[in-house]
Scaffold this motif. Structure first.
Motif, PDB file in Angstrom:
ATOM      1  N   GLN A  73       0.827  -1.211   0.000  1.00  0.00           N
ATOM      2  CA  GLN A  73       0.000   0.000   0.000  1.00  0.00           C
ATOM      3  C   GLN A  73       0.861   1.262   0.000  1.00  0.00           C
ATOM      4  OE1 GLN A  73      -3.040   0.063   3.061  1.00  0.00           O
ATOM      5  NE2 GLN A  73      -3.491  -2.115   2.736  1.00  0.00           N
ATOM      6  N   HIS A  74       1.938   1.248   0.768  1.00  0.00           N
ATOM      7  CA  HIS A  74       2.834   2.407   0.784  1.00  0.00           C
ATOM      8  C   HIS A  74       3.542   2.568  -0.559  1.00  0.00           C
ATOM      9  CE1 HIS A  74       2.495   3.781   4.905  1.00  0.00           C
ATOM     10  NE2 HIS A  74       2.635   2.533   5.359  1.00  0.00           N
ATOM     11  N   LEU A  75       4.065   1.464  -1.101  1.00  0.00           N
ATOM     12  CA  LEU A  75       4.822   1.542  -2.348  1.00  0.00           C
ATOM     13  C   LEU A  75       3.974   2.079  -3.494  1.00  0.00           C
ATOM     14  CD1 LEU A  75       6.772  -1.835  -2.116  1.00  0.00           C
ATOM     15  CD2 LEU A  75       7.782   0.449  -1.995  1.00  0.00           C
ATOM     16  N   LEU A  76       2.713   1.671  -3.544  1.00  0.00           N
ATOM     17  CA  LEU A  76       1.837   2.093  -4.633  1.00  0.00           C
ATOM     18  C   LEU A  76       0.877   3.207  -4.221  1.00  0.00           C
ATOM     19  CD1 LEU A  76       1.200  -1.354  -6.294  1.00  0.00           C
ATOM     20  CD2 LEU A  76       2.489   0.552  -7.226  1.00  0.00           C
ATOM     21  N   GLY A  77       1.107   3.768  -3.046  1.00  0.00           N
ATOM     22  CA  GLY A  77       0.314   4.909  -2.609  1.00  0.00           C
ATOM     23  C   GLY A  77       0.805   6.188  -3.264  1.00  0.00           C
ATOM     24  N   PRO A  78       0.053   7.271  -3.133  1.00  0.00           N
ATOM     25  CA  PRO A  78       0.365   8.518  -3.857  1.00  0.00           C
ATOM     26  C   PRO A  78       1.663   9.179  -3.419  1.00  0.00           C
ATOM     27  CG  PRO A  78      -1.426   8.856  -2.289  1.00  0.00           C
ATOM     28  CD  PRO A  78      -1.186   7.382  -2.334  1.00  0.00           C
ATOM     29  N   ARG A  79       2.165   8.865  -2.239  1.00  0.00           N
ATOM     30  CA  ARG A  79       3.399   9.516  -1.793  1.00  0.00           C
ATOM     31  C   ARG A  79       4.626   8.955  -2.508  1.00  0.00           C
ATOM     32  NH1 ARG A  79       3.585   9.335   4.579  1.00  0.00           N
ATOM     33  NH2 ARG A  79       2.717   7.260   4.257  1.00  0.00           N
ATOM     34  N   LEU A  80       4.600   7.661  -2.830  1.00  0.00           N
ATOM     35  CA  LEU A  80       5.748   7.035  -3.488  1.00  0.00           C
ATOM     36  C   LEU A  80       5.524   6.799  -4.978  1.00  0.00           C
ATOM     37  CD1 LEU A  80       7.053   4.423  -0.860  1.00  0.00           C
ATOM     38  CD2 LEU A  80       8.374   6.272  -1.887  1.00  0.00           C
ATOM     39  N   PHE A  81       4.323   6.440  -5.372  1.00  0.00           N
ATOM     40  CA  PHE A  81       4.068   6.089  -6.776  1.00  0.00           C
ATOM     41  C   PHE A  81       3.657   7.337  -7.552  1.00  0.00           C
ATOM     42  CE2 PHE A  81       1.466   4.177 -10.236  1.00  0.00           C
ATOM     43  CZ  PHE A  81       2.463   3.383 -10.795  1.00  0.00           C
ATOM     44  N   SER A  82       4.455   7.702  -8.560  1.00  0.00           N
ATOM     45  CA  SER A  82       4.208   8.931  -9.307  1.00  0.00           C
ATOM     46  C   SER A  82       3.254   8.748 -10.470  1.00  0.00           C
ATOM     47  CB  SER A  82       5.535   9.468  -9.858  1.00  0.00           C
ATOM     48  OG  SER A  82       5.982   8.673 -10.948  1.00  0.00           O
ATOM     49  N   GLY A  83       2.961   7.504 -10.829  1.00  0.00           N
ATOM     50  CA  GLY A  83       2.237   7.213 -12.059  1.00  0.00           C
ATOM     51  C   GLY A  83       3.180   6.740 -13.148  1.00  0.00           C
ATOM     52  N   TRP A  84       4.431   7.238 -13.102  1.00  0.00           N
ATOM     53  CA  TRP A  84       5.480   6.757 -14.023  1.00  0.00           C
ATOM     54  C   TRP A  84       6.343   5.692 -13.367  1.00  0.00           C
ATOM     55  CZ3 TRP A  84       4.217   8.024 -18.600  1.00  0.00           C
ATOM     56  CH2 TRP A  84       3.716   9.288 -18.920  1.00  0.00           C
ATOM     57  N   GLY A  85       6.174   5.519 -12.068  1.00  0.00           N
ATOM     58  CA  GLY A  85       6.969   4.540 -11.340  1.00  0.00           C
ATOM     59  C   GLY A  85       7.051   4.925  -9.877  1.00  0.00           C
ATOM     60  N   ILE A  86       7.738   4.093  -9.086  1.00  0.00           N
ATOM     61  CA  ILE A  86       7.897   4.343  -7.653  1.00  0.00           C
ATOM     62  C   ILE A  86       9.120   5.224  -7.435  1.00  0.00           C
ATOM     63  CG2 ILE A  86       8.399   3.254  -5.426  1.00  0.00           C
ATOM     64  CD1 ILE A  86       6.805   0.821  -6.443  1.00  0.00           C
ATOM     65  N   ARG A  87       8.918   6.315  -6.702  1.00  0.00           N
ATOM     66  CA  ARG A  87      10.012   7.232  -6.401  1.00  0.00           C
ATOM     67  C   ARG A  87      10.972   6.608  -5.383  1.00  0.00           C
ATOM     68  NH1 ARG A  87       5.290  10.450  -5.536  1.00  0.00           N
ATOM     69  NH2 ARG A  87       4.933  11.999  -7.186  1.00  0.00           N
ATOM     70  N   THR A  88      12.186   7.105  -5.379  1.00  0.00           N
ATOM     71  CA  THR A  88      13.153   6.663  -4.380  1.00  0.00           C
ATOM     72  C   THR A  88      12.806   7.176  -2.991  1.00  0.00           C
ATOM     73  OG1 THR A  88      14.488   8.489  -5.247  1.00  0.00           O
ATOM     74  CG2 THR A  88      15.154   6.267  -5.858  1.00  0.00           C
ATOM     75  N   LEU A  89      12.125   8.322  -2.905  1.00  0.00           N
ATOM     76  CA  LEU A  89      11.729   8.901  -1.624  1.00  0.00           C
ATOM     77  C   LEU A  89      10.335   9.499  -1.767  1.00  0.00           C
ATOM     78  CD1 LEU A  89      12.874   9.547   1.272  1.00  0.00           C
ATOM     79  CD2 LEU A  89      13.496  11.806   0.366  1.00  0.00           C
ATOM     80  N   ALA A  90       9.514   9.311  -0.730  1.00  0.00           N
ATOM     81  CA  ALA A  90       8.137   9.807  -0.772  1.00  0.00           C
ATOM     82  C   ALA A  90       8.100  11.334  -0.827  1.00  0.00           C
ATOM     83  CB  ALA A  90       7.362   9.301   0.445  1.00  0.00           C
ATOM     84  N   ASP A  91       7.050  11.854  -1.454  1.00  0.00           N
ATOM     85  CA  ASP A  91       7.008  13.289  -1.748  1.00  0.00           C
ATOM     86  C   ASP A  91       6.684  14.169  -0.546  1.00  0.00           C
ATOM     87  OD1 ASP A  91       4.307  12.846  -1.383  1.00  0.00           O
ATOM     88  OD2 ASP A  91       3.703  13.415  -3.419  1.00  0.00           O
TER      89      ASP A  91
END
Length: 684
Positions: free
Chosen positions: A522-540
């Motif tokens: 849920q965290h990995l694919l949540g809006p803080r980490l998942f940009s839509g283009w992929g998973i960010r290295t750090l949450a926004d």
């Protein structure tokens, strides 16, 4: 038009601007490079004193490029009376054919000038903007310019020759041309980059796999490698494009090692055209189902250079697998510790993981038995030198505070590990994914010990240690109030509590408790980490978040491929498909070639993934990403003498068919279909 154009053939590569020119630069390394030295730093073409503009560039092949050029600034109305074609190719040497075409009905005179220079800069000197300590001597001869660099016993030379007579001076070549109506003039320039050894010999001429290869030989070798890979047939053009580009780039990134004379995978152009422990291992894992023959040279080289002593300068320890191997001047004079350098805490457990995965896929028991001692030494390192604080975890802290890496996990930039508020922790650090790698290495090491090394007692010990590590890790790294794993533990055992992509590697390793896997996903694919283009290295929402920060908010394709593999391992097939769909979709905007990293902006903020300004491209583990994503989508998993195929193709990708997958079973085919009709990724 591209800002930079590169051609490469493993050991040698060239980066120029979109007109084919090279000018001294420290912002981004343009030039002709071989074994960490820049042999050409100026290569500037002018006609009648004017720079030329590119009409078109043909760079379909990795080792050949052709530029179609005209004088003057480009305008809506162009009526050039003359044009120039630059055709270049690269192997152990660099060749460029210059053709000047007179398009008028009158005879015309032209002055063609090529300014040439070589600063012989080491890549580290370019990165850190250091001045040279040796001396360069230019010598102009008949149809030849020789640039010689010496610093003590360090001797390099660039020799440029021309097939057509010209005026040669110490800074270039001038050709005074008289060309008839609709006529043309041509010269062929040959550039030899000479690396002198201790006995005055050209080292590359002694390489067993051939120091001087033609373009035809390079083409044949790359085709031979690519033809070994499975054949892909699918409805989604972006998948096909990414797959073909990946195979081409992996073939082009192979280079010949001076040390052993075998072909290895370089990590990436332009900064990392050499062997990296971590990068080479991850790329091997990605490419294993497609090009298994790439793996043995890499793993044998890593074993041959395994640490055997304590050396603070190189961060070397017994049993430790190298981080980076360099050949340049700063390494030779021990201004950099890369001969080799051992500053990574993850390459050692990853070495054991790769050895086991390679045997599972290929059935090559002989290699496992051959490498028993290095594998045992690597496993021993985890519990000795790797456990700096004696807590049962892998910690890292450089032994070389002057030139060693501060962070020795895959996110190895200085600010990549932080607390939520952006503060940086003290060292040593134990990042979470290192513990996952250690857990996986112990379990895989146990299988190797029981099955191939005839040591069941050692296998049982490793299994007990792995189980204890998993229990302790899930107790001490879990942050109950945030319901995710800490990025690291600091020296006091406190949580370094930034929300980062590292957790996805935990899923891949199998160390995550089943009951917590869903929360991690849920965290990995949540809006803080998942940009839509992929998973960010750090949450926004973290203190150090920066969508264009190297490890603090960008999206790394390699990182996402390992996370997708982890989701697949825990049964989150639909969620893994979301990552596959996002990264393959992003590749469409990079013409199939995924860069090292791209910006972490939200996909609804941009219509396309935004390039990271200094990303390596091609980069090996980015080239390997589409291959691993195909494995995930098709559910490929070796079980004994059989390959399990359990596809879960993301919606809209349609049919994905992979033919002749190599392994211990011979060759088999895999087919998967998405549940909803195919749509073109480019239309996202």
């Amino acid at each position: 038009m591209k800002e930079r154009v590169s051609i490469l053939d493993g050991n040698t590569f060239l980066v120029s601007d979109q007109r084919g020119n090279i000018e001294p630069s420290f912002d981004f390394p343009t030039g002709l490079f071989s074994f960490d030295t820049r042999f050409i730093s100026t290569w500037l073409l002018t006609l009648n004193g004017e720079r030329l503009q590119a009409l078109s560039i043909d760079d379909a092949q990795s080792y050949q490029t052709r530029y179609f050029l005209v004088p003057g600034e480009p305008t809506h109305y162009l009526d050039a009376k003359v044009s120039v074609i630059r055709s270049r190719s690269i192997g152990a040497s660099f060749e460029e054919e210059l053709t000047v075409l007179n398009h008028s009905v009158q005879e015309a005179e032209f002055t063609l000038r090529l300014d040439i220079g070589a600063d012989f800069a080491d890549l580290f000197e370019i990165k850190h903007q250091r001045h040279k300590k040796g001396r360069t001597t230019p010598t102009a001869g008949e149809n030849e310019l020789r640039l010689t660099y010496r610093r003590g016993g360090f001797h390099r030379e660039t020799v440029i020759s021309t097939s057509a007579p010209g005026e040669i001076d110490e800074s270039g070549m001038t050709f005074r041309l008289r060309i008839g109506p609709h006529g043309e003039w041509t010269t062929r320039l040959h550039v030899a980059a000479v690396i002198y050894g201790a006995r005055g010999e050209d080292i590359r001429a002694t390489l067993p796999l051939g120091g001087h290869r033609t373009a035809a030989a390079i083409h044949a070798e790359q085709d031979e490698l690519i033809n070994q890979a499975p054949k892909l047939s699918c409805d989604c053009q972006s998948v096909s494009t990414a797959y073909r580009r990946s195979l081409n780039d992996l073939a082009a990134l192979r280079y010949e090692s001076i040390a052993l004379g075998v072909r290895l995978l370089a990590a990436g152009l332009p900064w990392f055209m050499t062997l990296f422990g971590r990068d080479s291992i991850f790329t091997s894992l990605q490419a294993l189902p497609f090009l298994p023959d790439l793996v043995p040279p890499t793993i044998l080289m890593l074993a041959a250079l395994q640490g055997s002593r304590l050396d603070d300068f190189r961060d070397e320890e017994p049993g430790k697998i190298l981080h980076e191997l360099r050949y340049g001047e700063t390494t030779g004079f021990e201004e950099q510790p890369h001969s080799p350098y051992y500053g990574s805490a993850d390459s050692t457990p990853l070495f054991v993981i790769l050895l086991d995965e390679y045997e599972r896929w290929t059935g090559d028991a002989a290699l496992v038995r051959q490498l028993e001692f290095p594998a045992r030494a690597a496993l021993n390192w985890i519990d000795t030198y790797g456990d700096l604080l004696g807590t049962g975890y892998i910690w890292y802290q450089t032994r070389n505070p002057e030139t060693g890496l501060k962070n020795q996990c895959w996110k190895d930039s200085w600010d990549s590990v932080s607390y939520r508020d952006g503060r940086l922790p003290e060292y040593p650090l134990a990042t979470c994914e290192l513990q996952g790698y250690a857990y996986d290495a112990k379990r895989r090491g146990a299988r190797l010990a029981r099955t191939f090394w005839n040591d069941p007692a050692y296998a049982e010990r490793l299994e007990r240690e792995a189980a204890a590590l998993k229990e302790r890790f899930n107790r001490e790294f879990w942050i109950p109030e945030r319901e995710y794993y800490a990025q690291a533990l600091d020296p006091e055992g406190r949580h370094v509590d930034a929300l980062s992509s590292n957790m996805g590697h935990l899923l891949w390793s199998g160390i995550v408790d089943e009951a917590r896997a869903g929360l991690v996903v849920q965290h990995l694919l949540g809006p803080r980490l998942f940009s839509g283009w992929g998973i960010r290295t750090l949450a926004d929402d973290q203190g150090r978040y920066n969508p264009i920060g190297y490890h603090v908010g960008t999206v790394w394709p390699f990182d996402n491929s390992i996370i997708a593999w982890g989701l697949w391992r825990y049964g989150f097939r639909e969620e893994a498909g979301r990552i596959c769909d996002a990264i393959i979709g992003a590749s469409w905007y990079f013409e199939g070639r995924l860069p090292e990293a791209f910006a972490g902006y939200e996909s609804d903020l941009t219509d396309y993934p935004v390039q990271y300004p200094t990303a390596c491209s091609p980069q090996a583990w980015s080239a390997g990403t589409p291959l691993l994503l195909l494995r995930v989508m098709l559910g490929l998993d070796p079980q004994g003498e059989h390959l399990i195929i359990d596809p879960a193709v993301p919606d809209r990708m349609g049919r994905v068919e992979l033919l002749d997958i190599p392994g211990r079973w011979g060759r088999v085919d895999a087919l998967g279909r998405s549940r909803t009709p195919h749509e073109q990724h480019g239309a996202h």
